[in-house]
Design a protein around this motif. Structure first.
Motif, PDB file in Angstrom:
ATOM      1  N   ASP A  42       0.807  -1.220   0.000  1.00  0.00           N
ATOM      2  CA  ASP A  42       0.000   0.000   0.000  1.00  0.00           C
ATOM      3  C   ASP A  42       0.843   1.275   0.000  1.00  0.00           C
ATOM      4  O   ASP A  42       0.312   2.378  -0.025  1.00  0.00           O
ATOM      5  N   GLY A  43       2.168   1.136   0.028  1.00  0.00           N
ATOM      6  CA  GLY A  43       3.054   2.293  -0.052  1.00  0.00           C
ATOM      7  C   GLY A  43       3.325   2.994   1.254  1.00  0.00           C
ATOM      8  O   GLY A  43       4.003   4.020   1.282  1.00  0.00           O
ATOM      9  N   SER A  44       2.845   2.461   2.351  1.00  0.00           N
ATOM     10  CA  SER A  44       3.008   3.153   3.634  1.00  0.00           C
ATOM     11  C   SER A  44       4.116   2.520   4.477  1.00  0.00           C
ATOM     12  O   SER A  44       3.867   1.980   5.535  1.00  0.00           O
ATOM     13  N   TRP A  45       5.346   2.624   3.985  1.00  0.00           N
ATOM     14  CA  TRP A  45       6.499   2.139   4.729  1.00  0.00           C
ATOM     15  C   TRP A  45       7.204   3.344   5.335  1.00  0.00           C
ATOM     16  O   TRP A  45       7.550   4.298   4.621  1.00  0.00           O
ATOM     17  N   SER A  46       7.449   3.301   6.608  1.00  0.00           N
ATOM     18  CA  SER A  46       7.982   4.471   7.309  1.00  0.00           C
ATOM     19  C   SER A  46       9.457   4.739   7.019  1.00  0.00           C
ATOM     20  O   SER A  46       9.911   5.864   7.133  1.00  0.00           O
ATOM     21  N   ASP A  47      10.206   3.731   6.620  1.00  0.00           N
ATOM     22  CA  ASP A  47      11.648   3.891   6.480  1.00  0.00           C
ATOM     23  C   ASP A  47      12.106   4.305   5.084  1.00  0.00           C
ATOM     24  O   ASP A  47      13.288   4.495   4.855  1.00  0.00           O
ATOM     25  N   VAL A  48      11.181   4.431   4.127  1.00  0.00           N
ATOM     26  CA  VAL A  48      11.554   4.725   2.749  1.00  0.00           C
ATOM     27  C   VAL A  48      10.617   5.753   2.130  1.00  0.00           C
ATOM     28  O   VAL A  48       9.513   5.988   2.619  1.00  0.00           O
ATOM     29  N   SER A  49      11.073   6.328   1.042  1.00  0.00           N
ATOM     30  CA  SER A  49      10.238   7.174   0.202  1.00  0.00           C
ATOM     31  C   SER A  49       9.656   6.259  -0.878  1.00  0.00           C
ATOM     32  O   SER A  49      10.401   5.519  -1.522  1.00  0.00           O
ATOM     33  N   ALA A  50       8.343   6.280  -1.068  1.00  0.00           N
ATOM     34  CA  ALA A  50       7.692   5.381  -2.023  1.00  0.00           C
ATOM     35  C   ALA A  50       6.931   6.179  -3.080  1.00  0.00           C
ATOM     36  O   ALA A  50       6.245   7.146  -2.764  1.00  0.00           O
ATOM     37  N   GLU A  51       7.064   5.739  -4.329  1.00  0.00           N
ATOM     38  CA  GLU A  51       6.352   6.366  -5.443  1.00  0.00           C
ATOM     39  C   GLU A  51       5.657   5.255  -6.236  1.00  0.00           C
ATOM     40  O   GLU A  51       6.296   4.283  -6.652  1.00  0.00           O
ATOM     41  N   ARG A  52       4.344   5.421  -6.435  1.00  0.00           N
ATOM     42  CA  ARG A  52       3.588   4.377  -7.125  1.00  0.00           C
ATOM     43  C   ARG A  52       4.035   4.284  -8.580  1.00  0.00           C
ATOM     44  O   ARG A  52       4.107   5.259  -9.293  1.00  0.00           O
ATOM     45  N   ILE A  53       4.349   3.069  -8.992  1.00  0.00           N
ATOM     46  CA  ILE A  53       4.780   2.791 -10.350  1.00  0.00           C
ATOM     47  C   ILE A  53       3.636   2.208 -11.174  1.00  0.00           C
ATOM     48  O   ILE A  53       3.449   2.537 -12.327  1.00  0.00           O
ATOM     49  N   MET A  54       2.856   1.311 -10.557  1.00  0.00           N
ATOM     50  CA  MET A  54       1.873   0.589 -11.340  1.00  0.00           C
ATOM     51  C   MET A  54       0.696   0.131 -10.485  1.00  0.00           C
ATOM     52  O   MET A  54       0.885  -0.385  -9.392  1.00  0.00           O
ATOM     53  N   LYS A  55      -0.509   0.328 -11.020  1.00  0.00           N
ATOM     54  CA  LYS A  55      -1.704  -0.286 -10.443  1.00  0.00           C
ATOM     55  C   LYS A  55      -1.776  -1.705 -10.991  1.00  0.00           C
ATOM     56  O   LYS A  55      -1.310  -1.974 -12.099  1.00  0.00           O
ATOM     57  N   LEU A  56      -2.351  -2.585 -10.220  1.00  0.00           N
ATOM     58  CA  LEU A  56      -2.470  -3.976 -10.646  1.00  0.00           C
ATOM     59  C   LEU A  56      -3.917  -4.435 -10.590  1.00  0.00           C
ATOM     60  O   LEU A  56      -4.710  -3.939  -9.797  1.00  0.00           O
ATOM     61  N   ARG A  57      -4.217  -5.400 -11.425  1.00  0.00           N
ATOM     62  CA  ARG A  57      -5.518  -6.050 -11.383  1.00  0.00           C
ATOM     63  C   ARG A  57      -5.254  -7.553 -11.287  1.00  0.00           C
ATOM     64  O   ARG A  57      -4.261  -8.046 -11.817  1.00  0.00           O
ATOM     65  N   MET A  58      -6.130  -8.261 -10.597  1.00  0.00           N
ATOM     66  CA  MET A  58      -6.004  -9.711 -10.470  1.00  0.00           C
ATOM     67  C   MET A  58      -6.885 -10.356 -11.536  1.00  0.00           C
ATOM     68  O   MET A  58      -8.034  -9.963 -11.716  1.00  0.00           O
ATOM     69  N   VAL A  59      -6.335 -11.344 -12.210  1.00  0.00           N
ATOM     70  CA  VAL A  59      -7.092 -12.036 -13.258  1.00  0.00           C
ATOM     71  C   VAL A  59      -6.784 -13.539 -13.189  1.00  0.00           C
ATOM     72  O   VAL A  59      -5.633 -13.936 -13.051  1.00  0.00           O
ATOM     73  N   PRO A  60      -7.835 -14.380 -13.235  1.00  0.00           N
ATOM     74  CA  PRO A  60      -7.608 -15.828 -13.255  1.00  0.00           C
ATOM     75  C   PRO A  60      -7.250 -16.282 -14.670  1.00  0.00           C
ATOM     76  O   PRO A  60      -7.881 -15.869 -15.647  1.00  0.00           O
ATOM     77  N   VAL A  61      -6.223 -17.111 -14.768  1.00  0.00           N
ATOM     78  CA  VAL A  61      -5.762 -17.614 -16.065  1.00  0.00           C
ATOM     79  C   VAL A  61      -5.543 -19.118 -15.995  1.00  0.00           C
ATOM     80  O   VAL A  61      -5.285 -19.681 -14.927  1.00  0.00           O
ATOM     81  N   ALA A  62      -5.660 -19.746 -17.162  1.00  0.00           N
ATOM     82  CA  ALA A  62      -5.456 -21.192 -17.258  1.00  0.00           C
ATOM     83  C   ALA A  62      -4.917 -21.524 -18.636  1.00  0.00           C
ATOM     84  O   ALA A  62      -5.021 -20.714 -19.571  1.00  0.00           O
ATOM     85  N   ALA A  63      -4.374 -22.716 -18.764  1.00  0.00           N
ATOM     86  CA  ALA A  63      -3.979 -23.214 -20.079  1.00  0.00           C
ATOM     87  C   ALA A  63      -5.254 -23.380 -20.905  1.00  0.00           C
ATOM     88  O   ALA A  63      -6.291 -23.791 -20.369  1.00  0.00           O
ATOM     89  N   PRO A  64      -5.200 -23.064 -22.191  1.00  0.00           N
ATOM     90  CA  PRO A  64      -6.407 -23.188 -23.023  1.00  0.00           C
ATOM     91  C   PRO A  64      -7.047 -24.575 -22.963  1.00  0.00           C
ATOM     92  O   PRO A  64      -8.277 -24.693 -22.892  1.00  0.00           O
ATOM     93  N   ALA A  65      -6.238 -25.631 -22.966  1.00  0.00           N
ATOM     94  CA  ALA A  65      -6.782 -26.992 -22.930  1.00  0.00           C
ATOM     95  C   ALA A  65      -7.547 -27.248 -21.631  1.00  0.00           C
ATOM     96  O   ALA A  65      -8.616 -27.870 -21.643  1.00  0.00           O
ATOM     97  N   LEU A  66      -7.027 -26.772 -20.499  1.00  0.00           N
ATOM     98  CA  LEU A  66      -7.715 -26.947 -19.218  1.00  0.00           C
ATOM     99  C   LEU A  66      -9.018 -26.155 -19.202  1.00  0.00           C
ATOM    100  O   LEU A  66     -10.051 -26.658 -18.745  1.00  0.00           O
ATOM    101  N   ALA A  67      -8.994 -24.942 -19.715  1.00  0.00           N
ATOM    102  CA  ALA A  67     -10.206 -24.117 -19.753  1.00  0.00           C
ATOM    103  C   ALA A  67     -11.298 -24.799 -20.578  1.00  0.00           C
ATOM    104  O   ALA A  67     -12.473 -24.789 -20.188  1.00  0.00           O
ATOM    105  N   ARG A  68     -10.892 -25.418 -21.694  1.00  0.00           N
ATOM    106  CA  ARG A  68     -11.882 -26.139 -22.524  1.00  0.00           C
ATOM    107  C   ARG A  68     -12.388 -27.388 -21.810  1.00  0.00           C
ATOM    108  O   ARG A  68     -13.591 -27.654 -21.771  1.00  0.00           O
ATOM    109  N   ARG A  69     -11.463 -28.159 -21.238  1.00  0.00           N
ATOM    110  CA  ARG A  69     -11.842 -29.426 -20.592  1.00  0.00           C
ATOM    111  C   ARG A  69     -12.785 -29.193 -19.417  1.00  0.00           C
ATOM    112  O   ARG A  69     -13.754 -29.926 -19.235  1.00  0.00           O
ATOM    113  N   LEU A  70     -12.515 -28.153 -18.610  1.00  0.00           N
ATOM    114  CA  LEU A  70     -13.358 -27.879 -17.441  1.00  0.00           C
ATOM    115  C   LEU A  70     -14.538 -26.965 -17.757  1.00  0.00           C
ATOM    116  O   LEU A  70     -15.322 -26.648 -16.865  1.00  0.00           O
TER     117      LEU A  70
END
Length: 192
Positions: A42-70
């Motif tokens: 979250d960027g709230s570390w007391s011992d360092v200066s922090a600058e946001r580089i990148m926002k992230l998103r979570m995404v579920p991924v699978a091998a194409p064959a597994l996605a088809r099979r399931l």
């Protein structure tokens, strides 16, 4: 009229020597062995200066064959899929479920469950998913090349991650030329 050639960004900043160490432990900035680091949180570390580089998103991924099979067509289909979990920390399946509008309790780890896999890092989860061992919950945009190559497919919506990627350094060294060069290069890489 000829189209301009795409701008190629070097794989490392040319003005500095870059040594990368990937570790779950926090780099000790005060010991002086590390000039800068990338941290997830979250960027709230007391011992360092922090600058946001990148926002992230979570995404579920699978091998194409597994996605088809399931038959992984809707987010709810993932409740019956083998889930790859990252320990001791990583993306949270329950956090993702909440963001996707699903019951988080259905994504809690169950010791009695035979399905699923636990690995020790995000890279290992990506490799396991690409080999068809389960569904990994990974950070977007850090998975772009695997999606583009067809090694993995998205099997659910992406949701915002709580943490971000931060460039951290000792506050007194913010203006050092090497730190400024690294910062410029990082922003060029992520489009920031």
């Amino acid at each position: 009229m000829a189209a301009a050639a795409p701008r190629r960004v070097p794989c490392r900043p040319p003005e500095i020597e870059l040594q990368v160490e990937a570790s779950r432990r926090m780099a000790d900035m005060e010991a002086g062995l590390v000039d800068a680091a990338l941290r997830y949180g979250d960027g709230s570390w007391s011992d360092v200066s922090a600058e946001r580089i990148m926002k992230l998103r979570m995404v579920p991924v699978a091998a194409p064959a597994l996605a088809r099979r399931l038959k992984l067509r809707r987010p709810a289909d993932l409740t019956g899929a083998p889930l790859i979990r990252v320990s001791p920390f990583g993306t949270s399946w329950t956090e993702w479920a909440r963001g996707a509008g699903l019951d988080p309790a259905r994504f809690e780890p169950r010791p009695s469950e035979a399905k699923g896999l636990q690995v020790d890092g995000m890279g290992a989860s990506v490799r396991a998913a690409a080999h068809g061992l389960g569904v990994a919950l990974v950070f977007d945009p850090l998975i772009d090349s695997e999606i583009a190559s067809g090694a993995l497919v998205c099997v659910g919506p992406d949701v915002p991650a709580r943490g971000r990627i931060w460039l951290v350094r000792r506050p007194r060294e913010r203006g050092q030329p090497a730190i400024r060069a690294l910062r410029r290069w990082l922003f060029a890489q992520v489009g920031g």
